[in-house]
Scaffold this active site. Sequence first.
Site, PDB file in Angstrom:
ATOM      1  N   ARG A  66       0.755  -1.094  -0.120  1.00 46.98           N
ATOM      2  CA  ARG A  66       0.546  -0.062   0.230  1.00 46.98           C
ATOM      3  C   ARG A  66       0.919   1.074  -0.473  1.00 46.98           C
ATOM      4  O   ARG A  66       0.579   2.111  -0.617  1.00 46.98           O
ATOM      5  CB  ARG A  66      -1.151   0.299   0.743  1.00 46.98           C
ATOM      6  CG  ARG A  66      -2.341   1.064   1.265  1.00 46.98           C
ATOM      7  CD  ARG A  66      -3.263   1.296   2.329  1.00 46.98           C
ATOM      8  NE  ARG A  66      -3.885  -0.245   2.727  1.00 46.98           N
ATOM      9  CZ  ARG A  66      -3.416  -1.116   3.341  1.00 46.98           C
ATOM     10  NH1 ARG A  66      -3.198  -0.474   4.495  1.00 46.98           N
ATOM     11  NH2 ARG A  66      -4.295  -1.998   3.653  1.00 46.98           N
ATOM     12  N   TYR A 119      -5.993  27.917  -0.529  1.00 42.96           N
ATOM     13  CA  TYR A 119      -6.680  26.929  -1.368  1.00 42.96           C
ATOM     14  C   TYR A 119      -8.393  27.005  -0.279  1.00 42.96           C
ATOM     15  O   TYR A 119      -8.783  25.651   0.355  1.00 42.96           O
ATOM     16  CB  TYR A 119      -6.068  25.510  -1.738  1.00 42.96           C
ATOM     17  CG  TYR A 119      -6.747  24.945  -2.475  1.00 42.96           C
ATOM     18  CD1 TYR A 119      -6.413  25.137  -3.266  1.00 42.96           C
ATOM     19  CD2 TYR A 119      -7.153  23.629  -2.636  1.00 42.96           C
ATOM     20  CE1 TYR A 119      -6.964  24.484  -4.766  1.00 42.96           C
ATOM     21  CE2 TYR A 119      -7.415  23.406  -3.281  1.00 42.96           C
ATOM     22  CZ  TYR A 119      -7.365  23.242  -4.522  1.00 42.96           C
ATOM     23  OH  TYR A 119      -7.863  22.543  -6.070  1.00 42.96           O
ATOM     24  N   ASP A 190       0.640  25.031   3.233  1.00 42.58           N
ATOM     25  CA  ASP A 190       0.100  24.273   1.697  1.00 42.58           C
ATOM     26  C   ASP A 190       1.776  24.911   0.958  1.00 42.58           C
ATOM     27  O   ASP A 190       2.180  26.348   0.481  1.00 42.58           O
ATOM     28  CB  ASP A 190      -1.211  24.610   1.093  1.00 42.58           C
ATOM     29  CG  ASP A 190      -1.154  24.139  -0.524  1.00 42.58           C
ATOM     30  OD1 ASP A 190      -0.015  24.535  -0.671  1.00 42.58           O
ATOM     31  OD2 ASP A 190      -2.469  24.507  -0.858  1.00 42.58           O
ATOM     32  N   LYS A 215       0.623  19.721  -9.495  1.00 44.28           N
ATOM     33  CA  LYS A 215       1.048  21.209 -10.066  1.00 44.28           C
ATOM     34  C   LYS A 215       2.859  21.087 -10.801  1.00 44.28           C
ATOM     35  O   LYS A 215       3.077  20.329 -11.714  1.00 44.28           O
ATOM     36  CB  LYS A 215       0.950  21.893  -9.154  1.00 44.28           C
ATOM     37  CG  LYS A 215      -0.521  22.252  -8.286  1.00 44.28           C
ATOM     38  CD  LYS A 215      -1.558  22.676  -8.965  1.00 44.28           C
ATOM     39  CE  LYS A 215      -2.972  22.082  -9.071  1.00 44.28           C
ATOM     40  NZ  LYS A 215      -2.985  23.037  -7.603  1.00 44.28           N
TER      41      LYS A 215
HETATM   42  C1  LIG Z   1      -4.233  23.074  -6.819  1.00 39.61           C
HETATM   43  C2  LIG Z   1      -4.149  22.924  -4.985  1.00 39.61           C
HETATM   44  C3  LIG Z   1      -4.810  22.096  -4.455  1.00 39.61           C
HETATM   45  C4  LIG Z   1      -4.957  20.747  -4.471  1.00 39.61           C
HETATM   46  O1  LIG Z   1      -4.662  19.792  -5.122  1.00 39.61           O
HETATM   47  P1  LIG Z   1      -5.039  18.852  -6.001  1.00 39.61           P
HETATM   48  O2  LIG Z   1      -4.013  17.589  -6.296  1.00 39.61           O
HETATM   49  O3  LIG Z   1      -5.695  19.523  -7.178  1.00 39.61           O
HETATM   50  O4  LIG Z   1      -6.167  17.763  -4.941  1.00 39.61           O
HETATM   51  C5  LIG Z   1      -4.149  21.895  -2.847  1.00 39.61           C
HETATM   52  N1  LIG Z   1      -2.946  23.361  -2.683  1.00 39.61           N
HETATM   53  C6  LIG Z   1      -3.526  24.289  -3.560  1.00 39.61           C
HETATM   54  C7  LIG Z   1      -2.575  25.387  -3.303  1.00 39.61           C
HETATM   55  C8  LIG Z   1      -3.490  23.969  -5.198  1.00 39.61           C
HETATM   56  O5  LIG Z   1      -3.304  24.988  -6.015  1.00 39.61           O
END
Ligand SMILES: *Cc1c(COP(=O)(O)O)cnc(C)c1O
Length: 400
Positions: A66, A119, A190, A215
């Site tokens: 996992r 976010y 984040d 991203k």
């Molecule tokens: C896109 C994003 C997320 C979430 O990512 P996903 O892979 O789309 O779930 C979290 N934090 C920020 C700042 C983002 O731009």
Amino acid sequence: MSQSSSRHLDTKLAHLGLAEFDPQTGAAPVAMPAMRSSTVRFRSLEDLDRAQAAQAAGERRPAYGRGGLDTHAALEQVFCELEQGQYCALVPSGMAAVALGITAFVQHGDHVLVTDSAYAPVRLYDSGLAKRLGIEITYVAPDVASVRAAIRPNTKVLYMESPGSLLMQMLDVPALVAVAKEHNLVTVADNTWGSGYAYRPLDLGVDVSVIAATKYVAGHSDLMMGAVVVGDHAALISAVKRTNYALGYSVSADDVWLALRGVRTLSIRMRESAANGLKLAEFLSAQAEVERVFHPALPSDPGHALWKRDATGSNGMLAFSLNLSAEQARRFVNALTLFGIGYSWGGFESLVQYVEPELVNTHSYWNHSTKPLIRLHAGLEHPDDLIADLTHALAIAKTA
Ligand SMILES: *Cc1c(COP(=O)(O)O)cnc(C)c1O
């Protein structure tokens, strides 16, 4: 010179997470293969016992699939290097990383502070799950006085995002961490914007970094993944491991392989996107149709001094408000040919998002201008072409 002795990220990203040499042949593939396996096979019970003892001692010695095998371990190592952390959990999306990064440290009756420019889907975690678990989340302007005033006896976590989503609001993270430490709060940030290349919350004192690898790390708009990276703190690492195990998150070896491939070019892609982003920000700042540009690498941005102090680079994200009607702004977006209309960012391609006012009305940083707001991601196209596209679309926007 070995990769570990270089201070330069470019060098590290080319040499981290490679496959080990075969002890018999002395050879190894350059690219780590995608090790797909749902389980691990042991030669004897004694070997299994040894693996479990090593695991209990904190080593990464999987006895089941996992959590992933060597390919996953390689990407975890890269994330620990990028974020300067001790432990990394790979999860199936950035949103999963956000949810794990909060849930791991709270229980029923606890309170979490979230900086109000975070976010937007964090608010869906709040209304969709946290409330039902009896965890209360409140949103706070990301300045020291507001955070200090909002801390309660049952506050356990300060969750931040710097720069904040949509308007790229730079936070004074070291100052916020200092307040949080006075009250023994776990600090979580984040770091999707910085992705370990342009910004490092752990170096600024934060305990836990969450990253949407979807991203810039993946970088090619072809996979979803998140990471939770923890600094040198055994209790926090254990909390993340236990909660991750309970939630049952698992990531495909193929996606991990793609992310590792993305990592090899992370720094050059981010540098190029950042250079393009700054050129677009400068161009837009000089246009009569543009009211204001949000991009911390731009000297006129209110966060520029903090960006210079704390960031190690920038990226291709910028937002701007237009001195146009909503209808004209929509025409502007529709007239763009090189910017795809879509959410997300961090890939090779340029993107545009028409930001609905309700997404920023909750941000104390937003001046509540009624002007339409647009967010761009500058990809890897030639900047002259991107600027020509913006010029053309602005002209179209104003036609009757
Ligand atoms: C896109 C994003 C997320 C979430 O990512 P996903 O892979 O789309 O779930 C979290 N934090 C920020 C700042 C983002 O731009």
